[in-house]
Enzyme design. Structure first.
Site, PDB file in Angstrom:
ATOM      1  NE  ARG A 194      -3.535   0.071   2.703  1.00  0.00           N
ATOM      2  CZ  ARG A 194      -5.034  -0.154   1.701  1.00  0.00           C
ATOM      3  NH1 ARG A 194      -5.160  -0.918   1.721  1.00  0.00           N
ATOM      4  NH2 ARG A 194      -5.418   0.803   1.838  1.00  0.00           N
ATOM      5  CE  LYS A 253      -0.050  -4.696 -14.977  1.00  0.00           C
ATOM      6  NZ  LYS A 253      -2.041  -4.486 -15.179  1.00  0.00           N
ATOM      7  CD  GLU A 310      -4.598  -4.561 -17.849  1.00  0.00           C
ATOM      8  OE1 GLU A 310      -4.336  -3.524 -17.639  1.00  0.00           O
ATOM      9  OE2 GLU A 310      -3.850  -5.468 -16.178  1.00  0.00           O
ATOM     10  CG  HIS A 350      -6.123   7.633 -38.416  1.00  0.00           C
ATOM     11  ND1 HIS A 350      -6.390   8.166 -39.197  1.00  0.00           N
ATOM     12  CD2 HIS A 350      -6.301   6.250 -38.297  1.00  0.00           C
ATOM     13  CE1 HIS A 350      -7.177   7.856 -39.957  1.00  0.00           C
ATOM     14  NE2 HIS A 350      -7.751   6.258 -39.027  1.00  0.00           N
TER      15      HIS A 350
HETATM   16  C1  AGP Z   1      -2.879  -1.973 -12.234  1.00  0.00           C
HETATM   17  O1  AGP Z   1      -1.660  -3.049 -12.213  1.00  0.00           O
HETATM   18  C2  AGP Z   1      -2.624  -0.761 -11.546  1.00  0.00           C
HETATM   19  N1  AGP Z   1      -1.823  -1.490  -9.917  1.00  0.00           N
HETATM   20  C3  AGP Z   1      -3.846  -0.374 -11.146  1.00  0.00           C
HETATM   21  O2  AGP Z   1      -3.857   0.750 -12.381  1.00  0.00           O
HETATM   22  C4  AGP Z   1      -5.262  -0.453 -10.725  1.00  0.00           C
HETATM   23  O3  AGP Z   1      -5.259  -1.491 -10.981  1.00  0.00           O
HETATM   24  C5  AGP Z   1      -6.342   1.062 -10.146  1.00  0.00           C
HETATM   25  O4  AGP Z   1      -5.032   1.474  -9.197  1.00  0.00           O
HETATM   26  C6  AGP Z   1      -7.204   0.478 -10.116  1.00  0.00           C
HETATM   27  O5  AGP Z   1      -7.500  -0.275  -8.838  1.00  0.00           O
HETATM   28  P1  AGP Z   1      -8.310  -0.765  -8.533  1.00  0.00           P
HETATM   29  O6  AGP Z   1      -8.999  -1.600  -9.535  1.00  0.00           O
HETATM   30  O7  AGP Z   1      -8.374  -1.577  -6.976  1.00  0.00           O
HETATM   31  O8  AGP Z   1      -9.720   0.029  -7.971  1.00  0.00           O
END
Ligand code: AGP
Length: 615
Positions: free
Chosen positions: A27, A492, A488, A511
């Protein structure tokens, strides 16, 4: 997106808090700190820039005695990542300590008033304001710690999950919650508090989630009382059980959580669809859809709000709902949606997709939808999360805890769930044939096996990663259901290897972006069998002509793309609408291996945190 942990009971608090913080490092990991009330009633505070183990080493040079303590691992919002800005923060004479996850919107005005009253600040953080405010209120109003915390928070505007301890009342923890996540754990005559269940699971599965606008007093005897922050009235306590196990949040022999979670996808997909589709009676049954069958049958518009990877799965949801359930779908970045004045009515359905269930923008967008009368539906992975509890209905993805900051199994299980939703609504509306429904259900049943087959390409993909590990740019191209997968795949790579990457609809290259193509540009092309295959082949030719270095994801047996691409990654054939669940796997592995080869911190990339609980 910080992590908080607190303990009050009979055991030594320090090891419990440190281990808990290590489970919360995903976190945020800019700095860490701990405050301990020891048996001689000293309040010892140790805090260091960097990861939890830095703080742990520093603290162990001093006394870490004490059965009451709080700890924090930080993702910096106000004030740079250094020792002085690390939490816990204390009042002037150091008898009150506080940890905080969230943002105090009005901290400048509060800080100015406190400075005018003679308070001296040590840090640039918003959190330190609360420590001095509590102190100021206790001195002037002559109230106890709990009441001082309550009165202080009634002056605060913003998001918070806070824990407060004081030398003057060394038999309690005070906690309070507004928008940021918090869970209380109940042991034998001991209490725990944390940002989520991962620090608690090795101690207890019995938990309670206090609500926004509530506070709680956690007593040394293991009792807890909950009150409203506004009127101080007592509130009932509701117990729940944590829905995951300790081994699910360990690495299980993998070098990184991300690789473990990539390999968990077959099981995660199985868990996300298990019990929701009946192969015998060929029916799909999602409780949330059943609960509001009429609304889903009659709605003319679905809005999906999300962020990041969840926004990418939302785009796939759009394609699914439009094709099979014949419903118009708007996909919105939650951060944009929440500040517009969107036109919504009670006939609209707003779906929020969020792995953590705590993303501030997505939660706020959902709250706006509720205010405008729309039916709200949550797709979350964390049971009991804020968005899950805020929604009128919803479905859990059941992917299991996702610790790696880069979403992998969350994405594929979100897509699986969106497939089930689209098919069930199509069934309700009669917009899908029985034969096609059967085809989907049978394919979904064997999809986990097909993912396992793709995972066998890991070594080959690692070889490709070695070739491109020093690239400075990547392009990802896809069409239809695989356009969001291109986005996506690019995300990543960006977020764990720090290489710039962009995803594009393949036809968009002409484009402008095709100007970027040369012999130094790796181009990942998603070219499985699909209605767009021939068009994609032309796009690949266009890239080839300009000497782009093509890495193609194709359906096994493909005989055409392999003549154009430098590297070909094969995936089993599947229904086009299900292909994102397969085509994304090689992109996850490619990003992972490139990041590892570049020496990046795959599970905790720089500047990122797993759950963006602040704006
Ligand atoms: C994706 O790999 C990231 N960790 C980030 O974009 C994430 O998907 C985004 O912060 C949304 O998080 P959530 O799905 O917990 O809402």
């Amino acid at each position: 997106m910080c992590g908080i942990v607190g303990y009050i009971g009979k055991k030594q608090a320090f090891p419990i808090i440190v281990n808990g913080l290590k489970r919360l490092e995903y976190r945020g990991y800019d700095s860490a700190g701990v405050a301990l009330l020891d048996s001689s009633n000293n309040l010892n505070v140790y805090k260091k820039q960097g990861k939890v183990e830095e703080m742990e080493k520093f603290a162990l040079k001093h006394s870490t005695d004490g059965c009451i303590g709080i700890g924090h691992t930080r993702w910096a919002t106000h004030g740079e990542a250094n020792d002085v800005n690390a939490h816990p923060h204390i009042n002037t004479n150091g008898d009150i300590a506080i940890i905080h996850n969230g943002i105090i919107e009005n901290y400048v005005s509060l800080k100015t008033a406190l400075i005018e009253r003679g308070y001296v600040f040590r840090s640039q953080t918003d959190t330190e304001v609360i420590a001095h405010l509590i102190d100021d209120i206790q001195k002037n109003a002559k109230v106890d710690l709990a009441e001082a915390v309550r009165l202080a928070l009634n002056e605060v505007v913003g998001a918070y999950a806070i824990v407060v301890i004081s030398k003057n009342e060394p038999d309690k923890l005070i906690v309070a919650k507004m928008s940021s996540p918090m869970v209380i754990g109940f042991g034998e005559d001991e209490l725990y508090v944390a940002s989520d269940g991962s620090p608690l699971i090795e101690h207890t599965k019995k938990v309670s989630y206090i609500e926004d606008g509530q506070m709680a007093i956690l007593h040394l005897n293991g009792n807890m009382e909950v009150k409203n922050l506004t009127d101080n009235l007592p509130r009932n306590l509701y117990f729940e059980e944590l829905s995951f196990t300790l081994e699910e949040i360990e690495k299980g022999g993998f070098e990184h959580f991300m690789m473990k979670e990539i390999h968990e996808q077959p099981q995660a997909i199985y868990n996300s669809i298990r019990g929701r589709m009946g192969l015998e009676q060929m029916k799909i049954s999602l409780g949330g859809i059943n609960q509001f069958e009429g609304s889903f049958r009659n709605t003319e518009r679905i809005v999906i709000v999300a962020c990041g990877t969840s926004w990418h799965s939302a785009l796939i949801g759009k394609y699914l709902f439009e094709e099979f359930a014949r419903i118009n779908v708007d996909v919105e970045y939650a951060s944009e949606f929440r500040y517009r004045n969107p036109k919504l009515s009670e006939k609209d359905i707003v779906i929020a997709i969020s792995q953590s269930g705590e993303t501030a923008d997505t939660k706020a967008a959902l709250e706006l939808a509720k205010q405008k009368g729309a039916l709200t539906y949550g797709i979350c992975n964390v049971v009991g999360s804020s968005i899950a509890r805020l929604s009128d209905a919803g479905s859990y993805t059941h992917a299991g805890p996702e610790i790696g900051v880069a979403s992998t199994k969350a994405f594929t299980t979100q897509v699986s769930l969106l497939v089930l939703m689209a098919l069930q609504i199509a069934d309700i509306k009669g917009t899908i044939s029985t034969s096609l429904m059967n085809e989907f259900l049978n394919e979904l049943d064997i999809l986990p096996k097909k993912i396992e087959k793709i995972l066998e390409s890991d070594k080959y993909i690692e070889k490709i990663a070695k070739v491109f590990q020093h690239s400075t740019n990547f392009l990802y191209l896809g069409r239809g259901y695989n356009f969001p997968v291109a986005l996506e795949g690019a995300l990543k790579l960006k977020e764990i290897s720090y290489i710039h990457a962009e995803g594009y609809p393949a036809a968009e290259m002409k484009h402008g972006p095709i100007a970027l193509i040369d012999e130094n540009m790796p181009v990942v092309v998603l070219a499985p069998h699909s209605t767009y295959y021939d068009k994609l082949l032309s796009n690949v030719e266009e890239v080839k002509t300009r000497k782009g270095r093509i890495i193609a994801v194709v359906t096994e047996g493909d005989e055409l793309v392999k003549n154009l691409a430098e590297y070909v990654i094969k995936i089993p054939n599947t229904i086009e609408a299900l292909s994102p669940i397969l085509t994304v796997i090689p992109l996850q592995l490619l990003a992972y291996h490139i990041a590892v080869l570049r020496g990046c911190n795959v599970d905790q990339p720089r500047n990122l945190a797993k759950s963006v609980t602040v704006e």
